[in-house]
Design a protein around this motif. Structure first.
Motif, PDB file in Angstrom:
ATOM      1  N   GLU A  52       3.497   3.205  11.096  1.00 38.41           N
ATOM      2  CA  GLU A  52       3.974   4.260  11.318  1.00 38.41           C
ATOM      3  C   GLU A  52       5.097   4.333  10.434  1.00 38.41           C
ATOM      4  N   PRO A  53       5.269   5.683   9.505  1.00 34.49           N
ATOM      5  CA  PRO A  53       6.155   5.745   8.474  1.00 34.49           C
ATOM      6  C   PRO A  53       7.661   5.796   8.963  1.00 34.49           C
ATOM      7  N   SER A  54       8.526   5.538   8.107  1.00 36.03           N
ATOM      8  CA  SER A  54       9.861   5.558   8.395  1.00 36.03           C
ATOM      9  C   SER A  54      10.420   6.710   7.876  1.00 36.03           C
ATOM     10  N   ASP A  55      10.065   7.006   6.680  1.00 40.95           N
ATOM     11  CA  ASP A  55      10.851   8.054   6.085  1.00 40.95           C
ATOM     12  C   ASP A  55      10.198   9.320   5.561  1.00 40.95           C
ATOM     13  N   VAL A  56       8.672   9.204   5.693  1.00 38.84           N
ATOM     14  CA  VAL A  56       7.781  10.449   5.281  1.00 38.84           C
ATOM     15  C   VAL A  56       6.643  10.392   6.328  1.00 38.84           C
ATOM     16  N   ASP A  57       6.694  11.643   6.794  1.00 42.26           N
ATOM     17  CA  ASP A  57       5.734  12.128   7.770  1.00 42.26           C
ATOM     18  C   ASP A  57       4.447  12.347   7.006  1.00 42.26           C
ATOM     19  N   TRP A  58       3.402  11.516   6.714  1.00 41.54           N
ATOM     20  CA  TRP A  58       2.398  11.589   5.785  1.00 41.54           C
ATOM     21  C   TRP A  58       1.415  12.702   6.332  1.00 41.54           C
ATOM     22  N   GLU A  59       1.209  12.467   7.504  1.00 40.29           N
ATOM     23  CA  GLU A  59       0.121  13.638   8.144  1.00 40.29           C
ATOM     24  C   GLU A  59       0.743  15.154   7.731  1.00 40.29           C
ATOM     25  N   ALA A  60       2.312  15.207   7.894  1.00 39.20           N
ATOM     26  CA  ALA A  60       2.841  16.604   7.721  1.00 39.20           C
ATOM     27  C   ALA A  60       2.582  16.915   6.109  1.00 39.20           C
ATOM     28  N   ALA A  61       2.589  16.075   5.314  1.00 33.01           N
ATOM     29  CA  ALA A  61       2.387  16.161   3.979  1.00 33.01           C
ATOM     30  C   ALA A  61       0.947  16.717   3.455  1.00 33.01           C
TER      31      ALA A  61
ATOM     32  N   GLY B 154       0.758  -1.321   0.171  1.00 34.57           N
ATOM     33  CA  GLY B 154       0.112  -0.152  -0.008  1.00 34.57           C
ATOM     34  C   GLY B 154       0.879   1.254  -0.045  1.00 34.57           C
ATOM     35  N   GLY B 155       2.066   1.236   0.335  1.00 37.38           N
ATOM     36  CA  GLY B 155       2.578   2.485   0.540  1.00 37.38           C
ATOM     37  C   GLY B 155       3.035   3.195  -0.735  1.00 37.38           C
ATOM     38  N   GLY B 156       3.305   2.386  -2.069  1.00 37.90           N
ATOM     39  CA  GLY B 156       3.532   3.187  -3.277  1.00 37.90           C
ATOM     40  C   GLY B 156       2.314   3.963  -3.622  1.00 37.90           C
ATOM     41  N   GLU B 157       1.170   3.719  -3.572  1.00 33.83           N
ATOM     42  CA  GLU B 157       0.177   4.537  -4.168  1.00 33.83           C
ATOM     43  C   GLU B 157       0.040   5.839  -3.165  1.00 33.83           C
ATOM     44  N   LEU B 158       0.332   5.616  -2.002  1.00 32.06           N
ATOM     45  CA  LEU B 158       0.151   6.716  -1.165  1.00 32.06           C
ATOM     46  C   LEU B 158       1.441   7.893  -1.276  1.00 32.06           C
ATOM     47  N   ARG B 159       2.599   7.314  -1.874  1.00 33.05           N
ATOM     48  CA  ARG B 159       3.551   8.040  -2.185  1.00 33.05           C
ATOM     49  C   ARG B 159       3.336   8.908  -3.425  1.00 33.05           C
ATOM     50  N   ARG B 160       2.559   8.239  -4.239  1.00 34.10           N
ATOM     51  CA  ARG B 160       2.229   8.832  -5.284  1.00 34.10           C
ATOM     52  C   ARG B 160       1.293  10.030  -5.524  1.00 34.10           C
ATOM     53  N   ARG B 161       0.295   9.518  -4.421  1.00 31.73           N
ATOM     54  CA  ARG B 161      -0.673  10.531  -4.194  1.00 31.73           C
ATOM     55  C   ARG B 161      -0.247  11.831  -3.473  1.00 31.73           C
TER      56      ARG B 161
ATOM     57  N   LEU C  30      -7.658  12.917  -3.142  1.00 32.43           N
ATOM     58  CA  LEU C  30      -7.194  11.617  -3.369  1.00 32.43           C
ATOM     59  C   LEU C  30      -6.196  11.374  -2.380  1.00 32.43           C
ATOM     60  N   ALA C  31      -5.404  12.223  -1.930  1.00 28.64           N
ATOM     61  CA  ALA C  31      -4.166  11.794  -0.911  1.00 28.64           C
ATOM     62  C   ALA C  31      -4.961  11.458   0.396  1.00 28.64           C
ATOM     63  N   ASP C  32      -6.099  12.164   0.589  1.00 29.06           N
ATOM     64  CA  ASP C  32      -6.665  11.699   2.119  1.00 29.06           C
ATOM     65  C   ASP C  32      -7.551  10.344   1.876  1.00 29.06           C
ATOM     66  N   ALA C  33      -7.712  10.154   0.767  1.00 30.40           N
ATOM     67  CA  ALA C  33      -8.230   8.733   0.696  1.00 30.40           C
ATOM     68  C   ALA C  33      -7.358   7.673   0.790  1.00 30.40           C
ATOM     69  N   SER C  34      -6.012   7.954   0.051  1.00 30.90           N
ATOM     70  CA  SER C  34      -5.161   6.802  -0.098  1.00 30.90           C
ATOM     71  C   SER C  34      -4.448   6.872   1.538  1.00 30.90           C
ATOM     72  N   PHE C  35      -4.441   8.070   2.137  1.00 26.33           N
ATOM     73  CA  PHE C  35      -4.032   7.846   3.591  1.00 26.33           C
ATOM     74  C   PHE C  35      -4.814   7.029   4.655  1.00 26.33           C
ATOM     75  N   CYS C  36      -6.318   7.245   4.318  1.00 21.76           N
ATOM     76  CA  CYS C  36      -7.263   6.507   5.152  1.00 21.76           C
ATOM     77  C   CYS C  36      -7.042   4.990   4.691  1.00 21.76           C
ATOM     78  N   GLN C  37      -7.035   4.629   3.386  1.00 20.03           N
ATOM     79  CA  GLN C  37      -6.561   3.225   2.989  1.00 20.03           C
ATOM     80  C   GLN C  37      -5.318   2.426   3.486  1.00 20.03           C
ATOM     81  N   TYR C  38      -4.480   3.424   3.916  1.00 19.89           N
ATOM     82  CA  TYR C  38      -3.179   3.126   4.302  1.00 19.89           C
ATOM     83  C   TYR C  38      -3.249   2.532   5.721  1.00 19.89           C
ATOM     84  N   HIS C  39      -4.012   3.577   6.556  1.00 18.61           N
ATOM     85  CA  HIS C  39      -4.410   3.090   7.798  1.00 18.61           C
ATOM     86  C   HIS C  39      -5.381   2.008   8.189  1.00 18.61           C
TER      87      HIS C  39
END
Length: 724
Positions: free
Chosen positions: A590-599, A529-536, A574-583
Motif C-alpha cells: 500500500e503506497p504512502s505518498d503516491v496513489d499508483w493506480e490513480a497515476a 522496488g519502489g524506485g523503479e515504479l516511481r521512474r516509470r 512499462l509503468a503497468d509492468a513495474s506496477f505488477c512487479q511491485y505487487h
C-alpha cells in the motif's frame, strides 16, 4: 482464563476459514507419511530427505494462485522442472566452484522468470530449494533416482491432498471483486438515469448507491487482494482485467461528475443511454462473477450519435450529454475488456484505437517474452532483485563449500527466508529471524541433551511439523524461525547420528546466511522496488503531459500528430509492468505518498481520450470553424502539460506536490458552444469542443488524486513501503 471458545475465536480472526490450519494439517500428514515410509520403510535416507523437503517446498515455499485443483495441476506441471534442477545440482555437486556457478545461473534464471506472473513467482522458492539441496555434498550421482523418486512421491501426494484433504473455500479472485464493483456501478448508473429522467427522490438514492460503488471499487485495489490473487501476469486475461478495472474507475469518475453537476438537468435521451450503459455493466459484472457467459461478439451500447435535441440544449445539458457519451464509451470499453478476458474477442477486428487492447493481437508466448524482455535491464526491479538473490545464494554456496560447513544447505535456506527487496527490510527481518533461531536452537539443544535417542524424534516429528507449519505463520517471523529450527533438528536427528551441537550448527548457519543477505542487500540496489515504479510512473505522466498538448494542438491545426500519444502508450505498458512487479514482490505494497493506480488511470485516460478525439477528425477543423473556444482549450492544454510535467518531475524524489486548481475563464467552452449553436450553427461537430473541454476537465481532476494523503503518523515526505 482462556477457554476453547476464546481460542477458536482468536484462531478465526487470525486464520479466516482456517486456511492455514487446513494447510498445516495436510502437509503434516503428507510429510510424515512420505518421511516415515522412505526412512523406516524403504531404509533410504536420500529418498526420505527429498520427500520431506519436497513436501515443505511445495507447501511452504510455493504460494500458488487459484482453487485447490488449479494449484494441484500447477504443481504436477512443474514437476519436470524440479527433476531438471535436482539433476543439475546433483551433477554440479562434484565441485564447489561448479556448484557455485550453477547457483548463480539457476538463482537468477528462476527469480527473473517470476516476472511473468504470480504462478511462476509462487513456484520460484520451491525451485531454488531443489537445486540448493542437490548441489551440496556428498557427490552421489548414483543416488539421483532415489532423489527424483522422493520428490515425485512428495509432489504427487501434495497435489492429491490439495484436492481431497480439507481443501477449504476457493480464494476471492480479482475478477470476482471486479464483478461485484461492476454490479455496484451498474446500479449507480441506473439511479443516475432516474435522476436525469426527473424522477422524484432519485437523487437521494443515487447518492446512496454512489457511496456503495466507491467502496466496491476501492476493494478492487491490488494491495487489498492476497498476493496470489492479484492480476499481475503477462497473459491476455490479466491484461484485460487490469484494463477493465481502469475503465471501471473512469466510469465511476464520470458518473460522480454527473451526479454532482447534472442533478438539476433533465435529459430523457441521456437517461435512456445511461440505462443501456447500466445493462451492459450489469452483464459484464455477471460475466466476471461467473454467473453468465460473455457475449461472443462486440455489441456497442450505442454508436455514440449526437442527441437529437442538441440544437436547443443549454450549456449544462451540453456538458451532461457529452459526459454521458463519454461514460457510454467507457462502458463499451469495460464490456470489450471483459470479453477479451473470457476469450471471446476477435483479434482481427481492433475494438478501438490502434493502441487499445494491443495484447489482443499478440500470442501468449510473445506476451510472456515481451514482459521478460522489458525486465532484462539493470533498471528493472525484478532484474535487480533476481541478481541480488543470485549473488547472495552463490556467495553463500561458495562460503559453505570452502568452509566445509556440516549443514551448508541451511545457510542458503536462511537467505531464501530472510532476503527482502530493500536493505532496510532485510535488516529488520534479520533481527527477528535471529531471535527466533536462538530460541529454537536453545530448545533443540536442550531436547538433544535430555532425549538423545532417535526414536524420540521419530515420535515427535508430527508435532513439530504441525507447530512449524501451523503455529509459526500465525504468530509471526520470530515464532516461525524458532519452530522451523526445532523441526529441522528433529528431522536431521533421524537422518544421521548427532548430538546437542547440531543446534549450534543451525544457529551458526543462520547467522552466516543472514550476514551474507544483509551485506548483499546493502551493496546491490538497496532501495528495493519502489524506485523503479516511481521512474516509470514519472515517465508516463511526463509523456502524457505532452500527449495532452499534442492532441489539442492537432485538433487546432497547429502541428501535433500522434507521436506523444504513442510514447504515452509505450510508457503506460512499462509503468503497468513495474506496477505488477511491485505487487508481486511485496505482500503489503500500500503506497504512502503516491496513489499508483490513480497515476496509471490518469495515463490510461490520456491515451483513451486522445485516441477517441483524434479518430476521424480533420486536423485544424476546430480552430478553422470556431477559433475562440479552441484558443481557450489550447490555453488549458498548455497549463495541464505544465502541471502534469511538474508532478512527474517530483515523483522520483518523493511526495509530489498537490497542484493548484485549473484556471477557469469567465465564459466556459460549453457556454460559447451554446451561443454558436443559437447563432445558427448546424454542424454537430461543434459538440466535439465540449467533449475536449470535459476531457481536459477530467485530466485536471486526476492531478490531485495522484499524491496520496499521508496516513496517520506519517509526515509529508514519508517514503513508500519499498523504502525508496
Amino acid at each position: 482464563m482462556w477457554s476453547w471458545r476464546g481460542v477458536l475465536n482468536w484462531l478465526q480472526q487470525r486464520d479466516p476459514d482456517y486456511c492455514l490450519t487446513r494447510r498445516a494439517a495436510r502437509l503434516t500428514l503428507v510429510a510424515c507419511l512420505v518421511f516415515y515410509g522412505c526412512r523406516y520403510g524403504l531404509g533410504s535416507t536420500a529418498m526420505a530427505t527429498y520427500a520431506l523437503f519436497g513436501t515443505i517446498a511445495a507447501g511452504v515455499f510455493t504460494q500458488l494462485p487459484g482453487r485447490p485443483a488449479q494449484r494441484a495441476r500447477t504443481l504436477l506441471a512443474a514437476l519436470p522442472i524440479m527433476w531438471i534442477l535436482i539433476a543439475a545440482g546433483t551433477m554440479l555437486a562434484a565441485s564447489t566452484w561448479a556448484a557455485t556457478a550453477g547457483m548463480l545461473v539457476v538463482g537468477f534464471a528462476v527469480a527473473v522468470a517470476g516476472v511473468s506472473g504470480p504462478r511462476l513467482t509462487g513456484l520460484a522458492g520451491g525451485f531454488q530449494i531443489f537445486y540448493i539441496l542437490a548441489s551440496f555434498p556428498p557427490y552421489q550421482p548414483d543416488r539421483l533416482p532415489e532423489r527424483l523418486a522422493g520428490v515425485t512421491l512428495a509432489i504427487g501426494l501434495v497435489a492429491v491432498a490439495e484436492v481431497t484433504l480439507w481443501p477449504g473455500p476457493a480464494p476471492v479472485t480479482f475478477a470476482q471483486r471486479l464483478g461485484g464493483a461492476t454490479h455496484s456501478i451498474a446500479s449507480y448508473v441506473a439511479a443516475l438515469a432516474d435522476v436525469l429522467a426527473g424522477q422524484p427522490g432519485a437523487e437521494k438514492e443515487a447518492w446512496r448507491r454512489h457511496a456503495e460503488a466507491v467502496d466496491a471499487v476501492e476493494q478492487t485495489r491490488m494491495w487489498r487482494l492476497s498476493p496470489t490473487e492479484r492480476a499481475t501476469s503477462a497473459g491476455r486475461r490479466d491484461h484485460a482485467l487490469r484494463d477493465a478495472a481502469m475503465g471501471l474507475r473512469q466510469t465511476l469518475r464520470i458518473a460522480g461528475w454527473l451526479l454532482g453537476n447534472g442533478a438539476t438537468t433533465t435529459d430523457v435521451e441521456s437517461a435512456d443511454l445511461l440505462r443501456r450503459c447500466a445493462t451492459s455493466l450489469r452483464h459484464s459484472g455477471d460475466t466476471l462473477m461467473g454467473t453468465a457467459p460473455a457475449s461472443p461478439g462486440a455489441v456497442p451500447i450505442t454508436e455514440h450519435r449526437r442527441p437529437e435535441a442538441w440544437r436547443s440544449a443549454t450549456a449544462s445539458q451540453l456538458r451532461v450529454a457529452a459526459s454521458v457519451q463519454t461514460l457510454a464509451r467507457h462502458a463499451d470499453f469495460v464490456a470489450t475488456a471483459v470479453r477479451i478476458a473470457e476469450g471471446h474477442a476477435d483479434p482481427t477486428r481492433p475494438p478501438a484505437g490502434p493502441d487499445t487492447f494491443w495484447y489482443l493481437r499478440r500470442s501468449l508466448p510473445s506476451l510472456y517474452w515481451q514482459r521478460l524482455r522489458l525486465h532484462l535491464t539493470p533498471r528493472s526491479v525484478s532484474f535487480q532483485q533476481a541478481l541480488r538473490l543470485a549473488v547472495a545464494l552463490a556467495a553463500a554456496r561458495l562460503i559453505a563449500g570452502t568452509l566445509d560447513l556440516r549443514h551448508g544447505f541451511w545457510v542458503l535456506l536462511a537467505i531464501l527466508t530472510l532476503l527482502r527487496t530493500s536493505a532496510a527490510d532485510t535488516r529488520a527481518t534479520f533481527r527477528l529471524a535471529l531471535t527466533g533461531t536462538i530460541v529454537g536452537a536453545c530448545a533443540g539443544a536442550l531436547l538433544l541433551l535430555v532425549l538423545p535417542g532417535q526414536a524420540t524424534y521419530a515420535a515427535i516429528l508430527p508435532l513439530t511439523m504441525l507447530l512449524a507449519l501451523g503455529v509459526g505463520p500465525l504468530f509471526g517471523l520470530v515464532w516461525g524461525q524458532a519452530l522451523l529450527t526445532l523441526l529441522l533438528i528433529t528431522v536431521f536427528a533421524q537422518l544421521t547420528p548427532t548430538d546437542w551441537q547440531l543446534a549450534g550448527v543451525r544457529l551458526l548457519d543462520v547467522l552466516i546466511g543472514a550476514a551474507i543477505g544483509v551485506v548483499t542487500g546493502i551493496l546491490i540496489w538497496p532501495r528495493g522496488g519502489g524506485g523503479e515504479l516511481r521512474r516509470r510512473a514519472s515517465t508516463l505522466l511526463n509523456a502524457g503531459a505532452h500527449a495532452i498538448e499534442e492532441t489539442v494542438t492537432t485538433l487546432a491545426g497547429r502541428g501535433g500528430g500522434r507521436h506523444a500519444v504513442e510514447a504515452t502508450h509505450r510508457a503506460q505498458a512499462l509503468a503497468d509492468a513495474s506496477f505488477c512487479q511491485y505487487h508481486l514482490e511485496s505482500h503489503d505494497p500500500e503506497p504512502s505518498d503516491v496513489d499508483w493506480e490513480a497515476a496509471l488511470v490518469a495515463g490510461h485516460r490520456i491515451v483513451r481520450g486522445a485516441e477517441g478525439l483524434l479518430i476521424g477528425d480533420r486536423p485544424g477543423a476546430l480552430a478553422a470553424n470556431w477559433p475562440a473556444p479552441t484558443a481557450q482549450l489550447l490555453s488549458r492544454a498548455e497549463w495541464l502539460r505544465s502541471a502534469y510535467a511538474d508532478v512527474a518531475s517530483h515523483m522520483p524524489q518523493g511526495r509530489p506536490r498537490p497542484v493548484a486548481p485549473v484556471p477557469t475563464a469567465a465564459t466556459g467552452v460549453a457556454e460559447q458552444v451554446q451561443r454558436i449553436i443559437q447563432a445558427g450553427e448546424q454542424r454537430a461537430d461543434v459538440l466535439r469542443l465540449v467533449e475536449v473541454d470535459l476531457w481536459l476537465d477530467d485530466l485536471g481532476r486526476y492531478l490531485n488524486r495522484i499524491p496520496a494523503p499521508a496516513r496517520q503518523g506519517e509526515g509529508p515526505s514519508a517514503p513508500g513501503p519499498s523504502g525508496s
